[in-house]
Design an enzyme around this catalytic site. Sequence first.
Site, short mmCIF file in Angstrom:
data_model
loop_
_atom_site.label_atom_id
_atom_site.label_comp_id
_atom_site.label_asym_id
_atom_site.label_seq_id
_atom_site.Cartn_x
_atom_site.Cartn_y
_atom_site.Cartn_z
N CYS A 137 -0.43 -4.27 7.99
CA CYS A 137 0.83 -4.09 8.73
C CYS A 137 1.83 -3.33 7.87
CB CYS A 137 1.39 -5.44 9.15
SG CYS A 137 2.96 -5.30 10.00
N CYS A 140 5.49 -4.54 8.19
CA CYS A 140 5.78 -5.80 7.50
C CYS A 140 5.88 -5.60 5.99
CB CYS A 140 4.70 -6.85 7.76
SG CYS A 140 4.00 -6.82 9.39
N ASP A 141 5.04 -4.71 5.45
CA ASP A 141 4.92 -4.64 3.99
C ASP A 141 5.44 -3.34 3.38
OD1 ASP A 141 3.92 -7.19 3.76
OD2 ASP A 141 1.89 -6.55 4.19
#
Length: 315
Positions: A137, A140-141
């Site tokens: 992701c 997200c990261d």
Amino acid sequence: MSKRHESYDVVIIGAGPAGLTAGIYCGRSMLKTLVIEQSLVGGLITSTEDLENYPGFPDGVGGEELTNLFYDQAKKYGVKFKFTNVKKVDFSEQDKIVETFRNIYHAKAVIIATGVKPRPIGCKGEEKLIGKGISFCSTCDANLCIGKDVYVIGGGDSAVEEAIYLTKFARKVTIIHRRDELRAAKSIQQKAFKQKNLEFMWNTIVTEIKGTDCVESMVVKNVKTGKETNIVPREGDKDFMVFPYVGLEPVTSIFKDEINMEEGFIKTDEEMATSVSGVFAAGDCRVKSLRQVITAASDGAIAATSAERYIDSIG
Ligand code: NAP
């Protein structure tokens, strides 16, 4: 602990674009409807920062923003939501059973909209480094990539779009692709080729990822020459990040004994009917040629309409 029984006209499993749209249509048809979602509303598309091809948003829209609108619309029509895992289903009788940890739900019709999840590369060392430098992701990261080198694996729409996104954070992004031509849409490719800090490693596969608490090195192989290279962090860096985007696999294992599938994807007809009467499937989890938010939403609308017709037919 004895489980609580609840009855609904329609139980929808999955709250991505397909399940949410099915919810909107069922709710508007005054069907008593429950949507069960194992994690967050919106499904995989919530990890897409900018969706450029959903009609009605000429400037693009975030995946999360769009599916939150779907969610609000479904709730407006009285659809109920439960955030839990479906443990078991039994579709053998007309009364369809969907079981969670605490409840047994009875439904006249079920719509499966469980979607897909990212497929791992399948190389040595990958599994133990997921969450420790390997991420599925980018949204997200992305913050973990600031100032680092990043490798994105794959050549499809996801790999190239996410690589472009990561160029905003990373020092350099390299797409590692097993062929010398991308699968991604031409418009996405054009954007990628213009990015200054985005490079390509063609005809290359990843054979091993090494490290303990982070990715310390990665072995890649040129499929044309057979030459192996050990990629290490550049001087002064202790690690780098790896984002596999090598396709998607269906989230359908709990239905495997109940309905017909093809390589894990659920087979339906044009009305979204599965091999079991009263059970419908919608979105990315079914056999289809184009997996997009718009086609998932379309499937959801058709599945809900078919479910309504089916419920009318059984009286
Ligand atoms: P995809 O289209 O299946 O592409 C997977 C990519 O990974 C391909 O380039 C494939 O190589 C490569 N690959 C597969 N297995 C591999 C392995 N073991 N090792 C190395 N490379 C491997 O998957 P996706 O990009 O996730 O897209 C999935 C669906 O979502 C598609 O229908 C796509 O159009 C859609 N999508 C659309 C958008 C958009 O419209 N903006 C964005 C994201 C996704 P080959 O090319 O050699 O097969």
